[in-house]
Write a protein that holds these residues in place. Structure first.
Motif, PDB file in Angstrom:
ATOM      1  N   LYS A 168       0.833  -1.212   0.000  1.00  0.00           N
ATOM      2  CA  LYS A 168       0.000   0.000   0.000  1.00  0.00           C
ATOM      3  C   LYS A 168       0.863   1.256   0.000  1.00  0.00           C
ATOM      4  O   LYS A 168       0.531   2.255  -0.658  1.00  0.00           O
ATOM      5  CB  LYS A 168      -0.916  -0.002   1.224  1.00  0.00           C
ATOM      6  CG  LYS A 168      -1.748   1.262   1.389  1.00  0.00           C
ATOM      7  CD  LYS A 168      -2.586   1.203   2.654  1.00  0.00           C
ATOM      8  CE  LYS A 168      -3.363   2.506   2.855  1.00  0.00           C
ATOM      9  NZ  LYS A 168      -2.464   3.647   3.168  1.00  0.00           N
ATOM     10  N   ILE A 169       1.976   1.207   0.719  1.00  0.00           N
ATOM     11  CA  ILE A 169       2.861   2.367   0.809  1.00  0.00           C
ATOM     12  C   ILE A 169       3.642   2.581  -0.488  1.00  0.00           C
ATOM     13  O   ILE A 169       3.767   3.707  -0.976  1.00  0.00           O
ATOM     14  CB  ILE A 169       3.836   2.197   1.997  1.00  0.00           C
ATOM     15  CG1 ILE A 169       3.067   2.276   3.333  1.00  0.00           C
ATOM     16  CG2 ILE A 169       4.942   3.252   1.962  1.00  0.00           C
ATOM     17  CD1 ILE A 169       3.896   1.871   4.542  1.00  0.00           C
ATOM     18  N   ILE A 170       4.159   1.501  -1.063  1.00  0.00           N
ATOM     19  CA  ILE A 170       5.092   1.602  -2.191  1.00  0.00           C
ATOM     20  C   ILE A 170       4.393   1.611  -3.550  1.00  0.00           C
ATOM     21  O   ILE A 170       4.829   2.279  -4.493  1.00  0.00           O
ATOM     22  CB  ILE A 170       6.102   0.431  -2.146  1.00  0.00           C
ATOM     23  CG1 ILE A 170       6.904   0.466  -0.840  1.00  0.00           C
ATOM     24  CG2 ILE A 170       7.018   0.449  -3.359  1.00  0.00           C
ATOM     25  CD1 ILE A 170       7.739   1.719  -0.670  1.00  0.00           C
ATOM     26  N   LEU A 171       3.295   0.884  -3.679  1.00  0.00           N
ATOM     27  CA  LEU A 171       2.657   0.679  -4.979  1.00  0.00           C
ATOM     28  C   LEU A 171       2.184   1.963  -5.669  1.00  0.00           C
ATOM     29  O   LEU A 171       2.318   2.078  -6.899  1.00  0.00           O
ATOM     30  CB  LEU A 171       1.492  -0.303  -4.824  1.00  0.00           C
ATOM     31  CG  LEU A 171       0.908  -0.927  -6.094  1.00  0.00           C
ATOM     32  CD1 LEU A 171       1.995  -1.623  -6.911  1.00  0.00           C
ATOM     33  CD2 LEU A 171      -0.196  -1.911  -5.739  1.00  0.00           C
ATOM     34  N   PRO A 172       1.657   2.966  -4.954  1.00  0.00           N
ATOM     35  CA  PRO A 172       1.204   4.177  -5.660  1.00  0.00           C
ATOM     36  C   PRO A 172       2.310   4.860  -6.455  1.00  0.00           C
ATOM     37  O   PRO A 172       2.071   5.320  -7.584  1.00  0.00           O
ATOM     38  CB  PRO A 172       0.700   5.073  -4.518  1.00  0.00           C
ATOM     39  CG  PRO A 172       0.265   4.110  -3.461  1.00  0.00           C
ATOM     40  CD  PRO A 172       1.254   2.990  -3.523  1.00  0.00           C
ATOM     41  N   GLY A 173       3.518   4.927  -5.905  1.00  0.00           N
ATOM     42  CA  GLY A 173       4.631   5.538  -6.634  1.00  0.00           C
ATOM     43  C   GLY A 173       4.979   4.748  -7.875  1.00  0.00           C
ATOM     44  O   GLY A 173       5.271   5.319  -8.939  1.00  0.00           O
ATOM     45  N   MET A 174       4.955   3.414  -7.763  1.00  0.00           N
ATOM     46  CA  MET A 174       5.229   2.564  -8.927  1.00  0.00           C
ATOM     47  C   MET A 174       4.158   2.749  -9.995  1.00  0.00           C
ATOM     48  O   MET A 174       4.453   2.797 -11.193  1.00  0.00           O
ATOM     49  CB  MET A 174       5.306   1.094  -8.495  1.00  0.00           C
ATOM     50  CG  MET A 174       6.494   0.765  -7.626  1.00  0.00           C
ATOM     51  SD  MET A 174       6.527  -1.010  -7.190  1.00  0.00           S
ATOM     52  CE  MET A 174       8.115  -1.119  -6.351  1.00  0.00           C
ATOM     53  N   GLU A 175       2.916   2.850  -9.556  1.00  0.00           N
ATOM     54  CA  GLU A 175       1.831   3.031 -10.517  1.00  0.00           C
ATOM     55  C   GLU A 175       1.964   4.370 -11.239  1.00  0.00           C
ATOM     56  O   GLU A 175       1.752   4.456 -12.454  1.00  0.00           O
ATOM     57  CB  GLU A 175       0.481   2.953  -9.807  1.00  0.00           C
ATOM     58  CG  GLU A 175      -0.695   3.043 -10.769  1.00  0.00           C
ATOM     59  CD  GLU A 175      -2.041   2.990 -10.063  1.00  0.00           C
ATOM     60  OE1 GLU A 175      -3.022   2.588 -10.707  1.00  0.00           O
ATOM     61  OE2 GLU A 175      -2.095   3.364  -8.872  1.00  0.00           O
ATOM     62  N   ASN A 176       2.340   5.416 -10.517  1.00  0.00           N
ATOM     63  CA  ASN A 176       2.499   6.734 -11.144  1.00  0.00           C
ATOM     64  C   ASN A 176       3.614   6.721 -12.190  1.00  0.00           C
ATOM     65  O   ASN A 176       3.506   7.353 -13.238  1.00  0.00           O
ATOM     66  CB  ASN A 176       2.803   7.793 -10.077  1.00  0.00           C
ATOM     67  CG  ASN A 176       1.591   8.100  -9.203  1.00  0.00           C
ATOM     68  OD1 ASN A 176       0.455   7.864  -9.609  1.00  0.00           O
ATOM     69  ND2 ASN A 176       1.833   8.610  -8.009  1.00  0.00           N
ATOM     70  N   ARG A 177       4.709   5.990 -11.887  1.00  0.00           N
ATOM     71  CA  ARG A 177       5.844   5.930 -12.818  1.00  0.00           C
ATOM     72  C   ARG A 177       5.669   4.817 -13.849  1.00  0.00           C
ATOM     73  O   ARG A 177       6.466   4.689 -14.779  1.00  0.00           O
ATOM     74  CB  ARG A 177       7.147   5.703 -12.042  1.00  0.00           C
ATOM     75  CG  ARG A 177       7.515   6.843 -11.101  1.00  0.00           C
ATOM     76  CD  ARG A 177       8.916   6.646 -10.530  1.00  0.00           C
ATOM     77  NE  ARG A 177       9.057   5.364  -9.850  1.00  0.00           N
ATOM     78  CZ  ARG A 177       8.748   5.158  -8.578  1.00  0.00           C
ATOM     79  NH1 ARG A 177       8.253   6.161  -7.848  1.00  0.00           N
ATOM     80  NH2 ARG A 177       8.905   3.973  -8.031  1.00  0.00           N
ATOM     81  N   ARG A 178       4.653   3.966 -13.630  1.00  0.00           N
ATOM     82  CA  ARG A 178       4.356   2.828 -14.504  1.00  0.00           C
ATOM     83  C   ARG A 178       5.546   1.873 -14.647  1.00  0.00           C
ATOM     84  O   ARG A 178       5.836   1.356 -15.732  1.00  0.00           O
ATOM     85  CB  ARG A 178       3.854   3.301 -15.877  1.00  0.00           C
ATOM     86  CG  ARG A 178       2.605   4.163 -15.799  1.00  0.00           C
ATOM     87  CD  ARG A 178       1.985   4.387 -17.153  1.00  0.00           C
ATOM     88  NE  ARG A 178       1.330   3.175 -17.661  1.00  0.00           N
ATOM     89  CZ  ARG A 178       0.114   2.742 -17.302  1.00  0.00           C
ATOM     90  NH1 ARG A 178      -0.585   3.414 -16.399  1.00  0.00           N
ATOM     91  NH2 ARG A 178      -0.386   1.651 -17.842  1.00  0.00           N
ATOM     92  N   LYS A 179       6.180   1.602 -13.519  1.00  0.00           N
ATOM     93  CA  LYS A 179       7.252   0.615 -13.487  1.00  0.00           C
ATOM     94  C   LYS A 179       7.597   0.304 -12.034  1.00  0.00           C
ATOM     95  O   LYS A 179       7.380   1.131 -11.141  1.00  0.00           O
ATOM     96  CB  LYS A 179       8.498   1.107 -14.218  1.00  0.00           C
ATOM     97  CG  LYS A 179       9.091   2.399 -13.678  1.00  0.00           C
ATOM     98  CD  LYS A 179      10.282   2.832 -14.532  1.00  0.00           C
ATOM     99  CE  LYS A 179      10.860   4.146 -14.024  1.00  0.00           C
ATOM    100  NZ  LYS A 179      12.033   4.587 -14.843  1.00  0.00           N
ATOM    101  N   GLY A 180       8.115  -0.901 -11.814  1.00  0.00           N
ATOM    102  CA  GLY A 180       8.504  -1.311 -10.468  1.00  0.00           C
ATOM    103  C   GLY A 180       8.480  -2.821 -10.332  1.00  0.00           C
ATOM    104  O   GLY A 180       7.907  -3.536 -11.169  1.00  0.00           O
ATOM    105  N   VAL A 181       9.122  -3.298  -9.278  1.00  0.00           N
ATOM    106  CA  VAL A 181       9.190  -4.728  -8.981  1.00  0.00           C
ATOM    107  C   VAL A 181       8.852  -4.950  -7.518  1.00  0.00           C
ATOM    108  O   VAL A 181       9.399  -4.262  -6.638  1.00  0.00           O
ATOM    109  CB  VAL A 181      10.598  -5.300  -9.273  1.00  0.00           C
ATOM    110  CG1 VAL A 181      10.700  -6.748  -8.793  1.00  0.00           C
ATOM    111  CG2 VAL A 181      10.922  -5.208 -10.751  1.00  0.00           C
ATOM    112  N   ILE A 182       7.956  -5.892  -7.257  1.00  0.00           N
ATOM    113  CA  ILE A 182       7.646  -6.297  -5.880  1.00  0.00           C
ATOM    114  C   ILE A 182       7.869  -7.797  -5.771  1.00  0.00           C
ATOM    115  O   ILE A 182       7.283  -8.575  -6.531  1.00  0.00           O
ATOM    116  CB  ILE A 182       6.202  -5.949  -5.486  1.00  0.00           C
ATOM    117  CG1 ILE A 182       5.976  -4.431  -5.525  1.00  0.00           C
ATOM    118  CG2 ILE A 182       5.881  -6.492  -4.088  1.00  0.00           C
ATOM    119  CD1 ILE A 182       4.545  -4.000  -5.228  1.00  0.00           C
ATOM    120  N   VAL A 183       8.722  -8.203  -4.849  1.00  0.00           N
ATOM    121  CA  VAL A 183       8.974  -9.619  -4.576  1.00  0.00           C
ATOM    122  C   VAL A 183       8.452  -9.929  -3.178  1.00  0.00           C
ATOM    123  O   VAL A 183       8.893  -9.316  -2.196  1.00  0.00           O
ATOM    124  CB  VAL A 183      10.483  -9.949  -4.659  1.00  0.00           C
ATOM    125  CG1 VAL A 183      10.730 -11.397  -4.237  1.00  0.00           C
ATOM    126  CG2 VAL A 183      11.009  -9.706  -6.065  1.00  0.00           C
TER     127      VAL A 183
END
Length: 320
Positions: A168-183
């Motif tokens: 919940k904390i990290i995902l919004p920033g990834m969504e805004n930049r349209r990239k990211g990895v969560i393991v």
């Protein structure tokens, strides 16, 4: 050719095709660099920072080092400041990357506001949800767990709630930049209902289902979300078992598991663990649940625990 004969021929062809496809898909796991290549700058292209929970030792520590070696600055989080400081020093000296230490006890459900505040200005490209706990080192039946009510709360907070809150904390920033990895780190024993580890295994099933659902929701937005479900890794939780072809060191396991990052929404992280996962799901549950098997498992863990405690005691005496 009568209808029945045609049916059995068609069924045979279908089975051959089905298992042929499965064999081809499995063969890809033998050559992850060929089938699931990652560009050299893959991780740094996701963002400047990686966040790793449970990073003071074991698999979390190995992820922190591995991501720093790949050019990322790292936020390491756990409840033991002295150990985190040692890890931070080691990462800085060996990789030259920046390290931010956040001391948090994830069994406390009130910590997440503070975490969000400390992460708000960072460009986080990778999140590794590794922190987790066993209800007890010796496997036992659910009602035999010591301080059961407290243990239930701690297990849910640490193994389940922390992962969801960190996403919940990290995902919004990834969504805004349209990239990211969560393991999200699960466990191989969550592959089947697992007696004597019922509470732990069930919490890890949640990790898998949550991750798979989240990947379906956000895959088209450039975010890669994967569950990693290891079997034997030589960590404190596993009693620091001797490494071999099945039981890997944390560093070796993480190095291998990162090769499978594009292999799907769940991986066991290495060829031997992938085979173990297939074998575990192939064993009849009646056999796995046999009283002799469960008692044997308890006795084995007790024996290994006594050996570890005896070795630790002998080392302490020799150091004096």
């Amino acid at each position: 050719m009568d209808l029945m004969e045609l049916f059995f021929i068609s069924l045979g062809i279908a089975l051959v095709v089905y298992y042929g496809v499965k064999l081809v898909l499995f063969s890809r796991m033998l050559f992850p660099k060929l089938w699931f290549p990652l560009p050299k700058a893959f991780f740094t292209s996701m963002g400047d920072w990686a966040v790793v929970t449970g990073a003071s030792e074991g698999i979390g520590r190995a992820y922190a080092f591995a991501l720093a070696e790949r050019g990322m600055n790292v936020v390491i989080m756990s409840r033991t400041k002295a150990t985190l400081d040692q890890v931070a020093k080691g990462i800085g000296e060996t990789t030259g990357q920046r390290v931010k230490v956040i001391v948090m006890d994830f069994t406390d459900e009130t910590v997440f506001t503070r975490i969000e505040e400390q992460l708000k200005d960072l460009n986080v490209g990778v999140l590794v949800n590794n922190v987790g706990m066993l209800p007890t080192y010796i496997p036992c039946e659910f009602l035999d767990t010591e301080e059961l009510d407290k243990t239930i709360t701690k297990m849910i907070n640490c193994n389940v709630k922390t992962m969801v809150k960190m996403c919940k904390i990290i995902l919004p920033g990834m969504e805004n930049r349209r990239k990211g990895v969560i393991v999200n780190v699960s466990s191989g024993i969550a592959s089947v209902p697992f007696p004597l580890y019922t509470l732990y295994a069930s919490s890890k099933v949640f990790v898998e289902r949550f991750s798979q659902g989240l990947q379906a929701e956000y895959k088209d937005r450039g975010i890669l979300i994967q569950t990693v479900a290891p079997f034997g890794v030589s960590t404190r939780m596993a009693g620091y078992q001797q490494t071999n072809i099945v039981t890997l060191s944390p560093e070796d396991f993480v190095k291998r598991s990162l090769l499978y990052l594009r292999a799907g929404d769940k991986t066991h992280g290495s060829v031997c663990h992938i085979v173990l996962g297939w074998l575990l799901q192939s064993i009849p549950l009646k056999l796995l649940y046999a009283e002799s098997v469960l008692h044997g498992l308890q006795d084995y863990v007790k024996k290994k625990t006594r050996q570890r405690e005896s070795l630790s005691a002998s080392r302490t005496i020799s150091d004096k």
